[in-house]
Design a protein around this motif. Structure first.
Motif, PDB file in Angstrom:
ATOM      1  N   ALA A  94       0.276   1.096  -3.943  1.00  0.00           N
ATOM      2  CA  ALA A  94      -0.722   0.701  -4.947  1.00  0.00           C
ATOM      3  C   ALA A  94      -0.362   1.264  -6.324  1.00  0.00           C
ATOM      4  N   VAL A  95       0.105   2.505  -6.365  1.00  0.00           N
ATOM      5  CA  VAL A  95       0.487   3.108  -7.648  1.00  0.00           C
ATOM      6  C   VAL A  95       1.702   2.393  -8.234  1.00  0.00           C
ATOM      7  N   VAL A  96       2.675   2.055  -7.400  1.00  0.00           N
ATOM      8  CA  VAL A  96       3.861   1.335  -7.888  1.00  0.00           C
ATOM      9  C   VAL A  96       3.443  -0.012  -8.461  1.00  0.00           C
ATOM     10  N   ALA A  97       2.574  -0.731  -7.769  1.00  0.00           N
ATOM     11  CA  ALA A  97       2.111  -2.026  -8.280  1.00  0.00           C
ATOM     12  C   ALA A  97       1.342  -1.854  -9.579  1.00  0.00           C
ATOM     13  N   SER A  98       0.553  -0.795  -9.654  1.00  0.00           N
ATOM     14  CA  SER A  98      -0.209  -0.530 -10.875  1.00  0.00           C
ATOM     15  C   SER A  98       0.715  -0.188 -12.042  1.00  0.00           C
ATOM     16  N   GLU A  99       1.753   0.604 -11.770  1.00  0.00           N
ATOM     17  CA  GLU A  99       2.713   0.964 -12.816  1.00  0.00           C
ATOM     18  C   GLU A  99       3.519  -0.246 -13.282  1.00  0.00           C
ATOM     19  N   LEU A 100       3.645  -1.247 -12.435  1.00  0.00           N
ATOM     20  CA  LEU A 100       4.335  -2.478 -12.822  1.00  0.00           C
ATOM     21  C   LEU A 100       3.396  -3.452 -13.520  1.00  0.00           C
ATOM     22  N   SER A 101       2.207  -2.955 -13.895  1.00  0.00           N
ATOM     23  CA  SER A 101       1.195  -3.728 -14.623  1.00  0.00           C
ATOM     24  C   SER A 101       0.707  -4.939 -13.856  1.00  0.00           C
ATOM     25  N   ALA A 102       0.594  -4.806 -12.548  1.00  0.00           N
ATOM     26  CA  ALA A 102       0.058  -5.906 -11.736  1.00  0.00           C
ATOM     27  C   ALA A 102      -1.459  -5.949 -11.907  1.00  0.00           C
ATOM     28  N   ALA A 103      -2.016  -7.124 -11.740  1.00  0.00           N
ATOM     29  CA  ALA A 103      -3.470  -7.280 -11.807  1.00  0.00           C
ATOM     30  C   ALA A 103      -4.108  -6.555 -10.617  1.00  0.00           C
ATOM     31  N   GLU A 104      -5.378  -6.211 -10.768  1.00  0.00           N
ATOM     32  CA  GLU A 104      -6.060  -5.411  -9.740  1.00  0.00           C
ATOM     33  C   GLU A 104      -6.006  -6.023  -8.341  1.00  0.00           C
ATOM     34  N   PRO A 105      -6.198  -7.330  -8.170  1.00  0.00           N
ATOM     35  CA  PRO A 105      -6.088  -7.881  -6.806  1.00  0.00           C
ATOM     36  C   PRO A 105      -4.704  -7.663  -6.194  1.00  0.00           C
ATOM     37  N   ALA A 110      -0.992  -4.814  -2.636  1.00  0.00           N
ATOM     38  CA  ALA A 110       0.165  -3.937  -2.470  1.00  0.00           C
ATOM     39  C   ALA A 110      -0.206  -2.716  -1.633  1.00  0.00           C
ATOM     40  N   GLY A 111      -1.378  -2.149  -1.880  1.00  0.00           N
ATOM     41  CA  GLY A 111      -1.848  -1.015  -1.084  1.00  0.00           C
ATOM     42  C   GLY A 111      -1.999  -1.390   0.383  1.00  0.00           C
ATOM     43  N   LEU A 112      -2.615  -2.544   0.639  1.00  0.00           N
ATOM     44  CA  LEU A 112      -2.755  -3.011   2.022  1.00  0.00           C
ATOM     45  C   LEU A 112      -1.398  -3.309   2.648  1.00  0.00           C
ATOM     46  N   GLY A 113      -0.490  -3.850   1.835  1.00  0.00           N
ATOM     47  CA  GLY A 113       0.862  -4.110   2.335  1.00  0.00           C
ATOM     48  C   GLY A 113       1.579  -2.827   2.721  1.00  0.00           C
ATOM     49  N   GLY A 114       1.443  -1.792   1.887  1.00  0.00           N
ATOM     50  CA  GLY A 114       2.038  -0.495   2.199  1.00  0.00           C
ATOM     51  C   GLY A 114       1.452   0.099   3.464  1.00  0.00           C
ATOM     52  N   PHE A 115       0.137  -0.064   3.631  1.00  0.00           N
ATOM     53  CA  PHE A 115      -0.517   0.429   4.842  1.00  0.00           C
ATOM     54  C   PHE A 115      -0.010  -0.321   6.064  1.00  0.00           C
ATOM     55  N   LEU A 116       0.152  -1.635   5.952  1.00  0.00           N
ATOM     56  CA  LEU A 116       0.647  -2.445   7.063  1.00  0.00           C
ATOM     57  C   LEU A 116       2.075  -2.053   7.437  1.00  0.00           C
ATOM     58  N   VAL A 117       2.920  -1.836   6.427  1.00  0.00           N
ATOM     59  CA  VAL A 117       4.296  -1.407   6.699  1.00  0.00           C
ATOM     60  C   VAL A 117       4.291  -0.057   7.424  1.00  0.00           C
ATOM     61  N   ALA A 118       3.448   0.863   6.960  1.00  0.00           N
ATOM     62  CA  ALA A 118       3.357   2.168   7.618  1.00  0.00           C
ATOM     63  C   ALA A 118       2.867   2.020   9.051  1.00  0.00           C
ATOM     64  N   TRP A 119       1.901   1.154   9.282  1.00  0.00           N
ATOM     65  CA  TRP A 119       1.395   0.922  10.638  1.00  0.00           C
ATOM     66  C   TRP A 119       2.511   0.401  11.541  1.00  0.00           C
TER      67      TRP A 119
END
Length: 149
Positions: A94-105, A110-119
Motif C-alpha cells: 500500500a505504501v509503495v502504491a501510495s508513493e507512486l501517486s496511485a489513486a486511493e482505490p 495494492a494492499g489487498l494484493g500484497g496481503f494475498l501474495v503473503a497468504w
C-alpha cells in the motif's frame, strides 16, 4: 520447550494423535464480563479439545497420558510468518502504491494484493514444512497424572 499434557487417542506410524484440553485465560481477565470471547467461553460454544499429531519413539497405547512439547523458536517463527508477514506485505504494498501517486482505490487494491501474495507464500511454506520432523510437536514423556475427563 513449551509443554502441554494430553491423552493418546490414536496411533500412527512413528507418531500418535494426542487430545489436549484448550485453556482460556478468561477467569483472570479484568474485562471478561464485556468480552465476546468470554461470553463464548461461558456458554461453552467453543470446542475445548484439540487434536495434535506428535512424533513419538515411545511405546504408547491409546489412553496413555503424555506430555507434548514444541520448541519455542519453532512457535515464534511460525507466529511471525502467519501473523506479521501478511501485515508487513499489506502495508508495504500500500505504501509503495501510495508513493507512486496511485489513486486511493488502487492503494487499497495494492494492499489487498500484497496481503494475498503473503497468504499464498504462507500457504506454500506451510505445505513444504508440514512433514519436516524438526518442526513437529514431539512426545517428551509419558505422564503419571490422571487421564483428562
Amino acid at each position: 520447550m513449551i509443554e502441554e499434557s494430553g491423552r493418546v487417542v490414536a496411533l500412527a506410524p512413528g507418531a500418535v494423535w494426542v487430545e489436549t484440553e484448550r485453556h482460556s485465560t478468561c477467569s483472570g481477565c479484568s474485562v471478561r464480563s464485556g468480552c465476546g470471547h468470554g461470553l463464548v467461553e461461558r456458554l461453552g460454544i467453543r470446542e475445548r479439545r484439540g487434536l495434535i499429531l506428535a512424533v513419538s519413539d515411545l511405546r504408547l497405547s491409546v489412553g496413555d497420558t503424555v506430555v507434548v512439547g514444541i520448541r519455542e523458536s519453532v512457535l515464534l517463527r511460525g507466529a511471525l510468518l502467519v501473523y506479521l508477514f501478511p501485515l508487513i506485505m499489506l502495508f508495504t504494498s500500500a505504501v509503495v502504491a501510495s508513493e507512486l501517486s496511485a489513486a486511493e482505490p488502487y492503494v487499497m487494491l495494492a494492499g489487498l494484493g500484497g496481503f494475498l501474495v503473503a497468504w499464498l507464500v504462507v500457504r506454500k511454506r506451510s505445505q513444504q514444512t508440514a512433514v519436516d520432523p524438526a518442526l513437529q510437536p514431539i512426545i517428551l514423556r509419558a505422564s503419571m497424572t490422571v487421564a483428562m475427563v
